[in-house]
Design a protein around this motif. Structure first.
Motif, PDB file in Angstrom:
ATOM      1  N   LEU A 107       0.826  -1.201   0.000  1.00  0.00           N
ATOM      2  CA  LEU A 107       0.000   0.000   0.000  1.00  0.00           C
ATOM      3  C   LEU A 107       0.865   1.257   0.000  1.00  0.00           C
ATOM      4  O   LEU A 107       1.985   1.241   0.505  1.00  0.00           O
ATOM      5  CB  LEU A 107      -0.918   0.020   1.235  1.00  0.00           C
ATOM      6  N   PRO A 108       0.373   2.357  -0.553  1.00  0.00           N
ATOM      7  CA  PRO A 108       1.129   3.617  -0.522  1.00  0.00           C
ATOM      8  C   PRO A 108       1.095   4.237   0.871  1.00  0.00           C
ATOM      9  O   PRO A 108       0.273   3.854   1.721  1.00  0.00           O
ATOM     10  CB  PRO A 108       0.394   4.487  -1.538  1.00  0.00           C
ATOM     11  N   GLU A 109       1.977   5.204   1.104  1.00  0.00           N
ATOM     12  CA  GLU A 109       1.997   5.865   2.400  1.00  0.00           C
ATOM     13  C   GLU A 109       0.760   6.748   2.601  1.00  0.00           C
ATOM     14  O   GLU A 109       0.267   6.878   3.718  1.00  0.00           O
ATOM     15  CB  GLU A 109       3.274   6.714   2.535  1.00  0.00           C
ATOM     16  N   GLU A 110       0.268   7.340   1.547  1.00  0.00           N
ATOM     17  CA  GLU A 110      -0.917   8.188   1.668  1.00  0.00           C
ATOM     18  C   GLU A 110      -2.188   7.347   1.627  1.00  0.00           C
ATOM     19  O   GLU A 110      -2.236   6.267   1.035  1.00  0.00           O
ATOM     20  CB  GLU A 110      -0.944   9.221   0.540  1.00  0.00           C
ATOM     21  N   MET A 111      -3.227   7.877   2.267  1.00  0.00           N
ATOM     22  CA  MET A 111      -4.529   7.227   2.239  1.00  0.00           C
ATOM     23  C   MET A 111      -5.276   7.688   0.987  1.00  0.00           C
ATOM     24  O   MET A 111      -5.402   8.885   0.740  1.00  0.00           O
ATOM     25  CB  MET A 111      -5.328   7.597   3.488  1.00  0.00           C
ATOM     26  N   LEU A 112      -5.749   6.730   0.191  1.00  0.00           N
ATOM     27  CA  LEU A 112      -6.454   7.049  -1.042  1.00  0.00           C
ATOM     28  C   LEU A 112      -7.954   6.843  -0.853  1.00  0.00           C
ATOM     29  O   LEU A 112      -8.390   5.742  -0.505  1.00  0.00           O
ATOM     30  CB  LEU A 112      -5.956   6.175  -2.202  1.00  0.00           C
ATOM     31  N   PHE A 113      -8.725   7.908  -1.084  1.00  0.00           N
ATOM     32  CA  PHE A 113     -10.184   7.823  -1.006  1.00  0.00           C
ATOM     33  C   PHE A 113     -10.745   7.847  -2.425  1.00  0.00           C
ATOM     34  O   PHE A 113     -10.455   8.761  -3.203  1.00  0.00           O
ATOM     35  CB  PHE A 113     -10.746   8.976  -0.176  1.00  0.00           C
ATOM     36  N   VAL A 114     -11.553   6.829  -2.747  1.00  0.00           N
ATOM     37  CA  VAL A 114     -12.015   6.634  -4.110  1.00  0.00           C
ATOM     38  C   VAL A 114     -13.538   6.503  -4.117  1.00  0.00           C
ATOM     39  O   VAL A 114     -14.095   5.725  -3.344  1.00  0.00           O
ATOM     40  CB  VAL A 114     -11.387   5.363  -4.726  1.00  0.00           C
ATOM     41  N   PRO A 115     -14.240   7.256  -5.001  1.00  0.00           N
ATOM     42  CA  PRO A 115     -15.692   7.058  -5.146  1.00  0.00           C
ATOM     43  C   PRO A 115     -15.979   5.682  -5.749  1.00  0.00           C
ATOM     44  O   PRO A 115     -15.491   5.358  -6.829  1.00  0.00           O
ATOM     45  CB  PRO A 115     -16.111   8.180  -6.116  1.00  0.00           C
ATOM     46  N   MET A 116     -16.770   4.870  -5.063  1.00  0.00           N
ATOM     47  CA  MET A 116     -17.039   3.510  -5.547  1.00  0.00           C
ATOM     48  C   MET A 116     -18.264   2.933  -4.871  1.00  0.00           C
ATOM     49  O   MET A 116     -18.716   3.408  -3.825  1.00  0.00           O
ATOM     50  CB  MET A 116     -15.834   2.603  -5.267  1.00  0.00           C
TER      51      MET A 116
END
Length: 509
Positions: A391-400
């Motif tokens: 996983l990347p260090e940043e948190m990814l928020f995705v519309p889904m």
């Protein structure tokens, strides 16, 4: 209404101030001309050129003031000044001397005609500038319409534009039903008028006759609003209303309004056709999903059901003779086939969910948590599987739609486990405004002959006794397409297949 009264008061104050300023300009120019004429007469001892100076003064007044009147006033003041101060007998008004009436009337007419011509040219120039400004605004409005993504945004854009242009409340009815149900759209401060029978009659007349109705027309002329049909060819798409009763709109502005509505009508019809094509394409996609589903069901359900029937029949008929070890193996096969059927049912439910909606109900979800849920469910079914997550260090928020995306990940991970074994790698990263999900195995990869139709038809895997990737990949492609993303597959040079799909991190509107 308060805003409109304030606007009218502001205009009255502006006109009053402008009149005072024009009067001062006219008086000052005539006074300066009189002084200059006196100096000229004293210096040359002749008044022959005084008339030309006053004609020049009338031109200057007409050029620097509003309208025709001030130039004409300057002409009259000049004639009287010439007669009073520079014509014998001096300092007396005398239009009765021989030849004077004809001379002074001629000078007055020349000055008036010259002043009026100058004022007319200035007004034409003003109209040309106003026309140029309207054309520029119409072009900018057309650009904004072209950037609108749906019919609602186009209608609201036109409402706001007309409200800003005219400074009065503007409303829109899509059809007569929206009038009955009080579903009109309004831009500006207004309330309660729809209950007025006169206004209702004007709106109904506009829809019935497909032409302007209400204030300023012969159809329901006592209405407060002027209603204009929104047309595209012979089709009426709606009706816009302009509050007209206390402030009628001039014809030039109305021509601009009609041009705006004509442009809106064309754009709306084009957008409606595009939406209709999209709906047709979506219906075709849903039909394709159903067709693939039927083919996959006949292929993928038959084998596990046959295995369950065969194994259960063997236990029932020969359970005493085959021994405990063989019975346990047959029971394990039944259990495995039943789990396969459970996964198939889950995929069928997902297919139904995708095929029955036009727009998914998406919400922003943490992509890391979605991956964690999918991996946890796969580990529950395959406790010995080695699944690593990057996983990347940043948190990814995705519309889904989180349920469907979890199903995609489960399908890809389980395919990797069943057909390639473990380990399996699942990774996530940001790429060009998208969230990129990757599922990789280290098996033999996808055979070349299967890759072209991998996401479209049922594929048979040589090492699988159930014989097929099933509806899983077809479903994955449909779900990702419904999210406006993409999915693809590559074979690594060092072995193994890798499935990659992307989801936009900002929802398109």
């Amino acid at each position: 209404m308060q805003r409109k009264e304030k606007e009218k008061h502001r205009r009255r104050v502006h006109i009053s101030r402008r009149n005072v300023l024009d009067l001062c300009i006219t008086t000052a120019i005539v006074a300066v001309t009189t002084g200059a004429s006196a100096l000229l007469v004293k210096w040359t001892d002749s008044s022959a050129n005084v008339t030309a100076l006053y004609m020049l003064a009338a031109l200057l007044v007409a050029r620097t003031t509003e309208g025709y009147g001030w130039g004409i006033l300057a002409s009259v003041m000049g004639v009287f000044a010439v007669n009073y101060a520079f014509t014998d007998p001096f300092y007396k008004l005398n239009f009765t001397a021989a030849g004077y009436p004809v001379i002074f009337i001629s000078l007055l007419l020349i000055s008036i005609i010259t002043s009026a011509t100058t004022g007319s040219v200035k007004q034409q120039a003003r109209r040309s500038r106003a026309s140029e400004q309207r054309i520029r605004r119409l072009y900018e409005f057309s650009q904004q319409l072209a950037n609108a993504h749906d019919t609602d945004s186009m209608i609201d854009l036109t409402l706001r534009y007309l409200h800003e242009l005219l400074g009065c409340p503007v409303l829109y009815f899509q059809n007569e039903n929206s009038l009955v149900n009080n579903q009109e759209r309004v831009c500006g401060e207004i309330s309660g008028f729809v209950s007025d029978s006169i206004e209702r009659g004007a709106v109904e007349a506009c829809f019935r006759e497909k032409k302007a109705a209400g204030a300023g027309t012969l159809l329901a002329p006592y209405a407060m609003f002027h209603y204009i049909p929104l047309m595209s060819g012979e089709t009426m798409l709606g009706c816009y209303g302009l509050l007209w009763k206390d402030n009628p709109i001039d014809e030039e502005t109305m021509e601009h309004v009609r041009a705006i509505l004509a442009q809106t009508g064309i754009s709306l019809e084009r957008q409606m056709l595009a939406e209709e094509r999209n709906r047709a394409a979506l219906a075709a996609d849903r039909e394709m999903i159903r067709s693939n589903l039927l083919r996959s069901i006949s292929h993928d359900l038959r084998t596990p059901l046959t295995g369950i029937i065969g194994a259960s029949a063997a236990i029932e008929e020969s359970g005493d003779r085959i021994g405990a070890v063989e019975t346990k193996k047959l029971a394990a096969d039944i259990h495995e086939d039943a789990e396969w059927l459970l996964r198939m049912v889950e995929n069928l439910l997902s297919v139904t969910r995708v095929s029955q909606v036009t727009n998914l109900k998406k919400s922003e979800e943490a992509a890391e948590e979605v991956i964690a849920e999918a991996v946890a469910r796969c580990k529950k079914r395959y406790p010995d599987a080695q699944i690593s997550v990057h996983l990347p260090e940043e948190m990814l928020f995705v519309p889904m739609d989180v349920t469907l995306i979890v199903q995609v990940l489960i399908n890809l991970i389980e395919n990797a486990i069943r057909y390639a074994g473990t380990p399996v790698e699942v990774s996530l990263r940001r790429q060009n405004g998208n969230a990129q999900f990757t599922v990789r195995d280290f098996g033999p990869g996808i055979p070349k002959e299967q890759r072209d139709t991998l996401f479209e038809t049922t594929q048979v895997h040589a090492d699988s006794r159930r014989g097929g990737l099933g509806i899983g990949l077809t479903l994955c492609r449909s779900i990702i397409a419904a999210h406006e993303g993409e999915i693809s597959e590559i074979n690594h040079l060092d072995g193994g297949a890798q499935f990659v799909f992307t989801l936009p991190m900002e929802e398109n509107t």
